[in-house]
Design an enzyme around this catalytic site. Sequence first.
Site, PDB file in Angstrom:
ATOM      1  N   HIS A 180      39.074  45.484  38.945  1.00  0.00           N
ATOM      2  CA  HIS A 180      38.253  46.333  39.826  1.00  0.00           C
ATOM      3  C   HIS A 180      38.414  47.832  39.539  1.00  0.00           C
ATOM      4  CE1 HIS A 180      37.497  43.002  42.682  1.00  0.00           C
ATOM      5  NE2 HIS A 180      38.788  42.738  42.679  1.00  0.00           N
TER       6      HIS A 180
HETATM    7  C1  BDR Z   1      40.242  46.244  45.759  1.00  0.00           C
HETATM    8  O1  BDR Z   1      41.282  45.672  46.545  1.00  0.00           O
HETATM    9  C2  BDR Z   1      42.518  45.890  45.926  1.00  0.00           C
HETATM   10  O2  BDR Z   1      43.344  44.805  46.077  1.00  0.00           O
HETATM   11  C3  BDR Z   1      42.212  46.194  44.482  1.00  0.00           C
HETATM   12  O3  BDR Z   1      43.229  47.017  43.924  1.00  0.00           O
HETATM   13  C4  BDR Z   1      40.902  46.911  44.576  1.00  0.00           C
HETATM   14  O4  BDR Z   1      41.102  48.279  44.856  1.00  0.00           O
HETATM   15  C5  BDR Z   1      39.267  45.149  45.389  1.00  0.00           C
HETATM   16  O5  BDR Z   1      38.685  44.585  46.540  1.00  0.00           O
END
Ligand code: BDR
Length: 312
Positions: free
Chosen positions: A241
């Site tokens: 992500h």
């Molecule tokens: C987001 O949630 C976190 O766990 C990840 O680092 C990312 O920023 C994804 O939904």
Amino acid sequence: MARALIIDTDPSVDDAVAALVALASPEDLEVLALTTVAGNVPVALTTKNALKILALAGRTDIAVHPGATGPLNGALRSAEYVNGATGMDGFDLPEPARAGKGYAPDAIVDTIMARPAHSVTMVCIAPMTNLALALRKAPGVAGRLREIVIMGGARSEAGNITPCAEFNIFVDPEAAQMVFTCGAPITLIPLDCTHQALTSAGRLGRLRALGTPVAEALYHLLVFNKRFHERRCGTDGAPLHDATTIAYLLRPELFSGRHVNVAVECASGLTRGMTVIDWWSVTGKAANAQVLTGIHADAYFDLVLERLARLA
Ligand code: BDR
Ligand code: CA
């Protein structure tokens, strides 16, 4: 001149990759500081993880400022079930030799006010409590920002923590709504985009083949991280992500999207934390964000690996 960044983060390994790719790109990006917040795990642990990441990159000159211990309203909803109790299970990085300093919302205000107007970009890859507190303390900050680049939310991909909400927005919807209405230029990279960019076995194999200590550590952390997503979604790999924010700053042509209105649901128990993205301009409300839903995933991983290869 390199673009100046504050990375607001709750590491987790995808946050780590984001920070490391930025640090590996000094000709394009200058990382002014990491500010940490409660998110994946409590802020004491996200701060420790941020310090470990900077030590791994040999960048103990960069400050880590710990911030909010929980959202503006209510209790923290953390996500140990994804990345383990430390937030970065899967590889033991050395305990940091230094501590975080100051308080993130103050550091955000002070840094933005001290630097030339429209020179600092906020990269928000965690619940946005710190930036909201900074805006509450000094609303003038919004008008001095160059851009806010956010990983969070979902358009038609649905949520990853509730059926409607993505984690970073769900943890602190009120903070997110403050940010979306602050008036600064915003780019949002939602799950629609990041779910196309998976840490497949082939991509992780290429990472490990870099043969550096950084690559070896990230390989093991990403192997741990992908298990949850693979179990739940039956995919080969998990979304990487947060590094999409840095890739966007380096190579915006890898992404596609639209300028639209984004609002955050802060009320309903059923849909709290949902990003209501007016893709077809049905409300007539002014656009307040560029929302990116398309990504050239292979080129994204090529870029990430090319930059990580620069780190020892
Ligand atoms: C987001 O949630 C976190 O766990 C990840 O680092 C990312 O920023 C994804 O939904
Ligand atoms: Ca994150």
